[in-house]
Scaffold this active site. Structure first.
Site, PDB file in Angstrom:
ATOM      1  N   HIS A  74       0.942  -1.270  -0.132  1.00 27.09           N
ATOM      2  CA  HIS A  74      -0.038   0.177  -0.003  1.00 27.09           C
ATOM      3  C   HIS A  74       0.892   1.243   0.110  1.00 27.09           C
ATOM      4  O   HIS A  74       1.762   1.365   0.799  1.00 27.09           O
ATOM      5  CB  HIS A  74      -1.085   0.258   1.334  1.00 27.09           C
ATOM      6  N   TYR A 204      -9.356   5.558   7.653  1.00 25.08           N
ATOM      7  CA  TYR A 204      -9.571   5.766   8.777  1.00 25.08           C
ATOM      8  C   TYR A 204     -10.714   6.696   8.761  1.00 25.08           C
ATOM      9  O   TYR A 204     -10.468   7.770   8.043  1.00 25.08           O
ATOM     10  CB  TYR A 204      -8.396   6.543   9.562  1.00 25.08           C
ATOM     11  N   PRO A 296      -3.764   0.749  18.459  1.00 28.52           N
ATOM     12  CA  PRO A 296      -3.653   0.224  17.354  1.00 28.52           C
ATOM     13  C   PRO A 296      -3.552   1.182  16.485  1.00 28.52           C
ATOM     14  O   PRO A 296      -3.366   1.065  15.092  1.00 28.52           O
ATOM     15  CB  PRO A 296      -4.513  -1.021  17.356  1.00 28.52           C
ATOM     16  N   LYS A 300       1.707   0.340  15.095  1.00 28.01           N
ATOM     17  CA  LYS A 300       3.085   0.497  15.432  1.00 28.01           C
ATOM     18  C   LYS A 300       3.236  -0.670  16.356  1.00 28.01           C
ATOM     19  O   LYS A 300       4.479  -0.817  16.591  1.00 28.01           O
ATOM     20  CB  LYS A 300       3.184   1.809  16.117  1.00 28.01           C
ATOM     21  N   TYR A 389       3.852   6.893   9.335  1.00 21.75           N
ATOM     22  CA  TYR A 389       3.052   5.944   9.300  1.00 21.75           C
ATOM     23  C   TYR A 389       4.026   4.944   8.512  1.00 21.75           C
ATOM     24  O   TYR A 389       3.912   3.570   8.898  1.00 21.75           O
ATOM     25  CB  TYR A 389       1.929   6.365   8.483  1.00 21.75           C
TER      26      TYR A 389
END
Length: 394
Positions: A74, A204, A296, A300, A389
């Site tokens: 991704h 998200y 979560p 990480k 990220y």
């Protein structure tokens, strides 16, 4: 029964298994003791977003062939605010680096298969495991095997990789650690289901009804979450209710993209931030969830465990290679520097995307919304998100 190895590893989660495999590649012997069965370890559904650095470590360990065949690369994520979705180009903002969706369960399966190829390197159903003697120069671990026999493992170093509730951290003397913790007033209700993903990258979503995450494990298996109360009983959420709530939080523009399917698993994940420091006491070293927990939201947890293993492997290779105590002495500080940066990012993502409920002030709620609105309108802020990220360098 008395045996000897160089590094005794407690716990066959990702941290312990990866550490053992990397040490093996460097010619350093280790034995992993795990109190659960192999079936249990291979059946735990956990995280599934791997940073580039984690993938590189799995390559180094020689266990990434299936990951490269089946993992989903991704280069971005989507963030939705009240149904308005924005795409975040991670790779474009982070120098071409990306993440790979590949379930922690699959990582563990790959590592277990590799470890079982080394005779005596991995023992499941090890009961009454107890690290001892680590304040001196001759540490050892006592345990009882699956046949009930008492055993002792002498070693040079003990690595505690047995998770938040494991025995390693709890074995340290009182006052040896300083702990830092934040418990969040919400949890995630998650499902694993047979259905195609909503999008080809994660979404998200912040919504008036609460946070939601739309993710996947493969082109036909999805992993979705909705924010819920910490004391939520999954039985109180029939499948139809979960799908209805996921639709509401996704927003009308993307509602048609959500395909419902058979729910394979359902559970509640509590939200906590935790750090114990230092990560070394004598000859006992902590790594992974034994040392720290992150919510979560920032993906990480597994990646922090891999970071710890990177630093600890390098320190042990240097020590066994005649480099003295310097690298071992620096392990805790090096690992914790990265841990705290990941804690900051995970806290920031969690605070920005969740509803903290009626106990939170309207001022704080306004700040969290303003933070998200600013993020979605700022190239600089989006670059910061992307760099964190995909994973800060080791």
């Amino acid at each position: 029964m008395r045996e000897r190895t160089q590094v005794a590893i407690i716990g066959a989660g990702p941290a312990g298994l990866l550490l053992g495999q990397l040490l093996h590649k460097h010619g350093i012997a280790s034995m992993i003791l795990e109190r659960r069965s192999r079936a249990y370890c291979e059946g735990r559904i956990r995280a599934g977003v791997l940073e580039q650095g984690t993938v590189d470590l799995l390559d180094e360990a020689g266990v990434a062939d299936r990951l490269h065949r089946e993992g989903l690369v991704h280069g971005g994520i989507h963030i939705s605010l009240d149904g308005h979705r924005v795409h975040v180009d991670l790779a474009g903002r982070a120098g071409g680096r990306h993440v790979t969706v590949y379930g922690q369960t699959e990582v563990v399966k790959d590592l277990i298969r590799a470890r079982l190829d080394v005779p005596g390197a991995l023992h499941f159903e090890a009961d009454e495991v107890m690290p001892q003697g680590f304040e001196g120069s001759a540490p050892f671990v006592t345990w009882r095997d699956a046949e009930g026999r008492s055993r002792r493992l002498d070693c040079d170093v003990i690595a505690g990789c047995d998770g938040f509730h494991g025995v390693a951290r709890q074995s340290l003397p009182e006052g040896a650690l300083t702990t830092h913790e934040r418990v969040y007033p919400f949890a995630w209700l998650g499902i694993l289901a047979e259905a195609p993903p909503v999008m080809d990258e994660l979404i998200y979503a912040r919504h008036a009804r609460g946070f939601a995450l739309y993710s996947m494990r493969s082109p036909s298996i999805v992993r979705h979450y909705v924010q819920c109360a910490p004391d939520t009983d999954p039985a109180a959420w029939p499948d139809a209710r979960i799908w209805q709530e996921l639709r509401a939080r996704l927003g009308e523009a993307d509602d048609a993209r959500l395909t419902e399917g058979r729910v394979l698993e359902k559970g509640v994940t509590p939200m906590r931030s935790f750090v114990a420091e230092p990560l070394r006491h004598g000859r006992l070293f902590l790594a992974g969830d034994a040392a720290h927990i992150v919510p979560p939201t920032g993906a990480k947890g597994l990646n922090l465990a891999a970071g710890d293993v990177h630093y600890l492997t390098r320190a042990l290779v240097d020590w066994y290679g005649g480099g003295g105590e310097a690298a071992l002495g620096a392990y805790s500080a090096r690992a914790l520097a990265r841990v705290w940066k990941a804690q900051r990012f995970s806290w920031w993502m969690t605070a920005m995307l969740h509803d903290f409920g009626p106990a939170a002030s309207t001022f704080d709620a306004g700040l969290r919304r303003a933070e998200l609105e600013y993020l979605l309108s700022s190239e600089a802020a989006l670059t910061t998100l992307a760099e964190n990220y995909v994973g800060l360098p080791f």
